[in-house]
Design an enzyme around this catalytic site. Structure first.
Site, PDB file in Angstrom:
ATOM      1  N   GLU A  39      -3.223   1.332  -1.251  1.00  0.00           N
ATOM      2  CA  GLU A  39      -4.145   0.211  -1.309  1.00  0.00           C
ATOM      3  C   GLU A  39      -3.314  -1.042  -1.060  1.00  0.00           C
ATOM      4  O   GLU A  39      -2.284  -1.233  -1.722  1.00  0.00           O
ATOM      5  CB  GLU A  39      -4.815   0.151  -2.688  1.00  0.00           C
ATOM      6  CG  GLU A  39      -5.853  -0.937  -2.710  1.00  0.00           C
ATOM      7  CD  GLU A  39      -6.611  -1.033  -4.034  1.00  0.00           C
ATOM      8  OE1 GLU A  39      -6.347  -0.228  -4.946  1.00  0.00           O
ATOM      9  OE2 GLU A  39      -7.454  -1.946  -4.132  1.00  0.00           O
ATOM     10  N   ARG A 275       3.538  12.331 -10.592  1.00  0.00           N
ATOM     11  CA  ARG A 275       3.877  10.967 -10.242  1.00  0.00           C
ATOM     12  C   ARG A 275       5.330  10.714 -10.606  1.00  0.00           C
ATOM     13  O   ARG A 275       5.807  11.234 -11.599  1.00  0.00           O
ATOM     14  CB  ARG A 275       2.978  10.138 -11.161  1.00  0.00           C
ATOM     15  CG  ARG A 275       2.725   8.782 -10.798  1.00  0.00           C
ATOM     16  CD  ARG A 275       1.739   8.174 -11.806  1.00  0.00           C
ATOM     17  NE  ARG A 275       1.590   6.808 -11.419  1.00  0.00           N
ATOM     18  CZ  ARG A 275       0.776   6.424 -10.443  1.00  0.00           C
ATOM     19  NH1 ARG A 275       0.006   7.300  -9.842  1.00  0.00           N
ATOM     20  NH2 ARG A 275       0.720   5.155 -10.090  1.00  0.00           N
ATOM     21  N   LYS A 285       1.745  -1.220  -9.905  1.00  0.00           N
ATOM     22  CA  LYS A 285       1.739  -2.438  -9.098  1.00  0.00           C
ATOM     23  C   LYS A 285       1.228  -3.622  -9.906  1.00  0.00           C
ATOM     24  O   LYS A 285       1.660  -4.745  -9.704  1.00  0.00           O
ATOM     25  CB  LYS A 285       0.852  -2.228  -7.857  1.00  0.00           C
ATOM     26  CG  LYS A 285       1.554  -1.438  -6.783  1.00  0.00           C
ATOM     27  CD  LYS A 285       0.706  -1.366  -5.524  1.00  0.00           C
ATOM     28  CE  LYS A 285      -0.372  -0.333  -5.681  1.00  0.00           C
ATOM     29  NZ  LYS A 285      -1.115  -0.063  -4.447  1.00  0.00           N
TER      30      LYS A 285
HETATM   31  P1  ATP Z   1      -0.484   1.636  -8.871  1.00  0.00           P
HETATM   32  O1  ATP Z   1      -1.099   2.317 -10.041  1.00  0.00           O
HETATM   33  O2  ATP Z   1       0.916   1.222  -9.051  1.00  0.00           O
HETATM   34  O3  ATP Z   1      -1.356   0.578  -8.266  1.00  0.00           O
HETATM   35  P2  ATP Z   1      -1.527   3.446  -7.005  1.00  0.00           P
HETATM   36  O4  ATP Z   1      -1.423   4.902  -7.144  1.00  0.00           O
HETATM   37  O5  ATP Z   1      -2.845   2.844  -7.302  1.00  0.00           O
HETATM   38  O6  ATP Z   1      -0.360   2.785  -7.787  1.00  0.00           O
HETATM   39  P3  ATP Z   1      -1.758   3.314  -4.203  1.00  0.00           P
HETATM   40  O7  ATP Z   1      -1.452   2.209  -3.276  1.00  0.00           O
HETATM   41  O8  ATP Z   1      -3.175   3.682  -4.384  1.00  0.00           O
HETATM   42  O9  ATP Z   1      -1.107   2.960  -5.573  1.00  0.00           O
HETATM   43  O10 ATP Z   1      -0.904   4.586  -3.861  1.00  0.00           O
HETATM   44  C1  ATP Z   1      -0.787   5.146  -2.588  1.00  0.00           C
HETATM   45  C2  ATP Z   1      -0.313   6.545  -2.717  1.00  0.00           C
HETATM   46  O11 ATP Z   1       0.955   6.603  -3.348  1.00  0.00           O
HETATM   47  C3  ATP Z   1      -1.269   7.381  -3.549  1.00  0.00           C
HETATM   48  O12 ATP Z   1      -1.502   8.590  -2.865  1.00  0.00           O
HETATM   49  C4  ATP Z   1      -0.533   7.623  -4.823  1.00  0.00           C
HETATM   50  O13 ATP Z   1      -0.834   8.863  -5.349  1.00  0.00           O
HETATM   51  C5  ATP Z   1       0.930   7.524  -4.405  1.00  0.00           C
HETATM   52  N1  ATP Z   1       1.730   7.031  -5.516  1.00  0.00           N
HETATM   53  C6  ATP Z   1       1.587   5.864  -6.159  1.00  0.00           C
HETATM   54  N2  ATP Z   1       2.456   5.775  -7.182  1.00  0.00           N
HETATM   55  C7  ATP Z   1       3.184   6.914  -7.174  1.00  0.00           C
HETATM   56  C8  ATP Z   1       4.246   7.434  -7.978  1.00  0.00           C
HETATM   57  N3  ATP Z   1       4.746   6.740  -9.007  1.00  0.00           N
HETATM   58  N4  ATP Z   1       4.749   8.648  -7.677  1.00  0.00           N
HETATM   59  C9  ATP Z   1       4.255   9.346  -6.639  1.00  0.00           C
HETATM   60  N5  ATP Z   1       3.261   8.928  -5.849  1.00  0.00           N
HETATM   61  C10 ATP Z   1       2.721   7.721  -6.104  1.00  0.00           C
HETATM   62 MG    MG Z   2      -4.604   3.226  -6.260  1.00  0.00          MG
END
Ligand code: ATP
Ligand code: MG
Length: 787
Positions: A39, A275, A285
């Site tokens: 995102e 994760r 984030k």
């Molecule tokens: P945040 O909670 O930090 O906003 P998010 O998962 O919402 O993280 P996205 O931009 O939606 O962030 O993530 C893009 C991709 O990266 C998703 O498929 C997510 O599963 C993966 N991802 C995000 N954080 C991690 C992590 N700590 N370890 C592995 N994969 C991750």
């Molecule tokens: Mg997300």
């Protein structure tokens, strides 16, 4: 490596690769298509790198694989084009190529809307005009089923009309929502008529004001995947409960080739993996944004941030990040990863890139009283003095006035201090042995200068006459040295798990010493003019990089990327320094308060159990276990014994090492002695995997149970029905049934529609309860069909 060879190598690496290999072998999919769906509401961090390496890695390893970069930009409030740009840059920088496959979920808004109308018409969705509060309240609890709101049975026409007017902007935020009509009694709360669309009068960075209703993630994501014909939709574990809804959406979106509906062959499936959580930092984030907004760090690219931009600026290379992701692997259980693993990968990579140079951080002037006035001598110093098989050296000027590190002198040396002290000798790296004859102090009693004499017979570090000079220190010539700024970075938080407990005060755990700026350090002249982004090892101090933002060839600014080996900090102060002309790194690190980080680090050799040292060597040299794994397996007697027992049970050493290091959760690894299982049981499990009796994803299920409640792996496999069926007679029976039930398809296949193979494999697989060994099944089927 050819793609087939790389696919074969990939298959056993983790449960996802095994699954993909199985799905391709069985003909379930004819290619793997993955996506990385960030995102655009923040910068990418190292957790994302794990997902990027996994998704793009799969595409690279398997023939005809493809990975899309798709911005999941369905939420107008926090998204921004600047994040889109940084994410594209970071993915490319990490070394991955999405080719033409760059997509934006918001480009699908029109289709998503059309699908939603379709759901309404099918009676699968309705407009609910209850308040958010009422909806929540009527949804029930884990122990109580939900109740319908009074709008659930609203006529289709009324819902359709309202939904169209929602889109047209007739209502304010929150006036209505569109909900799926699924099952208010479902044990899975997410299935209790989830909200699909909500009204948000907000400006979208890409769609402008075209929309005032926006789809929710659970509705949008499966559609995005289906439209793009994704095969394996990989996400993190917290989405496990969403899978049921994901499948519901995929099953109910209209199919066909009219350009609005999704392609009929597209049936993406969601699989979850752990994760990444890294010690001493945060990954969310939202929290990283708080640090940026509150000025705790200088920006998203602050070198203390776990962001890709921050790591890059700190001096970490894409190769190191990829190596780290490979090292931690992909598993199904959430664990925190020790930051030492990341540091290991960084050092391992920089070791080969970073020439060694000398820099004095906190200078103390040394005057060589017997040096010929005005004389300058050029010493030849190798750039690669150690185990790196590289050539190259530079001249380093030596003169009558030098700087040494302030902490390499002690007026009143403690026992075991082998550096400079009044009346004592020390070796200057590549230079001469000097003796401290006099200490000069200022009016405040601070040492401001040392007056020393040098021994002309000791050039290059020789110590004639059996003289025992234990310490070697680094230095620069005062007249020639170049002033520079050095930024010493340390971990961002003092707590290994800054997110534990109350979320609100994670900032209270920020490390106040995470950045120490040395405004005027002195570096040897050979480094002058270095471009931004160049790596060096400062002897005895660590790996450093010229800052890509603030450094200029004539005004150098260095970032410390990582210190030298952790283990060195623990060497007993009495341990002898090196007398071989190498830098005596043992002297340097004592003053640093690094205690918490030592948790999983090895003790220095001197303190260690010689038996474990022997095993460490044996695991690497004789068994071929990779260094990092061997290191983990000899951290203490418990884990080493565990590994030995696994081998004693007949497990192949490499497989056992990999499983114990990568699959056993750290939490379990830390209490091996109190686990209900042991190395013998785990060894048996490893043997079953290697023999093809169970798949590695099944093995993970077994391992989970072993850790929780012990037992015999064979029994668990039987009880859970996990055994892979490779027995030809059993498989043939299933195949015969399928061919008998579908004579028309058999005929079509034999007439040339070989694409039907996937259909037969699927049918036969179903008849074995999904337990057939896919490769064997496929080859038997082909044989039967071509007979
Ligand atoms: P945040 O909670 O930090 O906003 P998010 O998962 O919402 O993280 P996205 O931009 O939606 O962030 O993530 C893009 C991709 O990266 C998703 O498929 C997510 O599963 C993966 N991802 C995000 N954080 C991690 C992590 N700590 N370890 C592995 N994969 C991750
Ligand atoms: Mg997300």
């Amino acid at each position: 490596m050819s793609t087939t060879a790389s696919a074969r190598a990939a298959a056993g690496r983790d449960f996802i690769r095994t699954m993909v290999a199985d799905d391709l072998a069985s003909g379930k999919y004819d290619r793997v298509v993955t996506r990385f769906p960030p995102e655009p509401n923040g910068y990418l961090h190292i957790g994302h790198a794990k997902s990027i390496c996994l998704n793009f890695g799969l595409a690279r390893e398997f023939a005809r694989g493809r990975c899309h970069l798709r911005f999941d930009d369905t939420n107008p409030e926090t998204e921004d084009v600047k994040y889109v740009e940084s994410i594209i840059e970071d993915v490319r920088w990490l070394g991955f190529d999405f080719g033409d496959h760059l997509y934006f979920a918001s480009d699908y808004f029109e289709r998503m809307y059309a699908f939603a109308e379709h759901l309404v018409r099918e009676g699968l969705a309705y407009v609910d005009s209850s308040s958010e509060e009422e909806i929540r309240e009527a949804r029930g609890t884990v122990t109580e089923p939900g109740r319908p709101t009074r709008y659930r049975d609203r006529p289709v026409e009324e819902s359709l009309d309202l939904f169209r007017r929602m889109r047209a902007g007739e209502f304010g935020d929150g006036a209505h929502v569109l909900r799926a009509r699924i099952d208010l009694a479902s044990p899975n709360m997410l299935m209790r008529d989830p909200v699909l669309y909500r009204i948000r009068h907000a400006h979208h960075y890409r769609q402008g004001d075209a929309w005032c209703i926006y789809p929710l993630y659970d509705y949008a994501h499966p559609i995005e995947d289906a439209i793009e014909c994704i095969t394996h939709s990989l996400c993190t574990l917290e989405f496990e409960n969403n899978r049921e809804l994901y499948d519901w959406i995929v099953a109910n979106v209209p199919r066909g080739d009219d350009g609005v509906a999704v392609p009929p062959q597209s049936h993406p499936e969601q699989t979850e993996f752990a994760r990444l959580a890294l010690d001493y930092t945060v990954m969310s984030k939202r929290k990283l944004l708080q640090l940026v907004n509150r000025g705790d760090v200088s920006g998203w690219d602050d070198p203390r941030m776990p962001t890709i931009a921050g790591l890059r600026r700190r001096g970490v290379t894409p190769e190191a990040i990829r190596a780290f992701c490979e090292l931690i692997g992909v598993a199904k259980a959430n664990t925190r990863v020790d930051i030492a693993k990341l540091e290991y990968a960084i050092r391992d990579d920089l070791n080969h890139r970073a020439p060694r140079v000398m820099c004095v951080l906190r200078p103390l002037r040394v005057v060589i009283t017997n040096w010929p006035a005005g004389g300058v001598e050029e010493l030849d110093a190798p750039y690669w003095p150690h185990d790196v098989p590289k050539e190259g050296s530079r001249p380093v000027p030596f003169s009558g006035e030098l700087y040494i590190e302030r902490e390499d002198f002690a007026e009143d040396p403690p026992q075991g201090f082998f550096r400079l002290a009044p009346g004592r000798e020390v070796r200057l790296r590549y230079g001469y042995i000097i003796r401290c004859d006099e200490v000069v102090k200022n009016a405040d009693g601070e040492v401001v200068e040392l007056r020393c004499s040098y021994d002309p017979g000791t050039r290059g570090g020789a110590a004639p006459g059996g003289r025992n000079v234990k310490g070697t220190i680094h230095w620069v010539s005062a007249a020639h040295a170049v002033p520079c700024e050095v930024r010493l970075y340390d971990r961002l938080f003092t707590d290994p798990d800054p997110e534990a407990g109350d979320d609100a005060d994670f900032r209270a755990r920020l490390n106040p010493d995470s950045l120490v700026v040395i405004e005027r350090a002195f570096i040897e002249p050979g480094v002058a003019g270095a471009d931004p982004g160049v790596h060096f090892q400062f002897e005895r101090l660590g790996y450093f990089t010229t800052d890509i933002v603030d450094s200029a060839p004539d005004a150098l600014v260095f970032n410390r990327t990582v210190t030298l080996r952790d283990t060195w900090a623990k060497v007993a102060p009495g341990a002898p320094g090196r007398s071989d002309g190498r830098p005596d790194r043992t002297q340097k690190r004592a003053p640093r308060k690094r205690a918490p980080q030592q948790r999983e680090a090895r003790a220095a050799p001197a303190e260690r159990d010689p038996a474990l040292e022997g095993r460490l060597r044996r695991y690497q040299a004789e068994l071929g276990v990779p260094a990092e794994q061997a290191d983990v397996l000899t951290r203490d007697v418990a884990i080493s014994t565990f590994f030995e027992n696994a081998m004693a049970a007949g497990a192949a050493p490499l497989s056992a090492a990999r499983l114990i290091v990568n699959e056993l959760p750290r939490e379990a690894r830390e209490r091996l002695d109190s686990l209900p299982t042991d190395g013998t049981a785990v060894g048996t499990l490893v043997r079953m995997i290697d023999a093809g009796e169970i798949s590695s994803s099944a093995a993970r299920e077994v391992l989970d149970e072993l850790i929780r409640s012990g037992g015999a792996p064979g029994d668990i496999v039987e009880r859970r029905g996990l055994r892979q069926v490779s027995d030809e007679a059993a498989l043939r029976a299933a195949i015969d049934d399928v061919l008998r039930d579908h004579p028309d398809k058999v005929e079509q296949y034999r007439a040339g529609r070989t694409g039907l193979l996937g259909f037969f494999v699927g049918q036969a697989m179903a008849r074995t309860g999904g337990r057939a060994n896919p490769a064997v099944l496929k080859s038997l089927l082909e044989a039967a069909l071509n007979a």
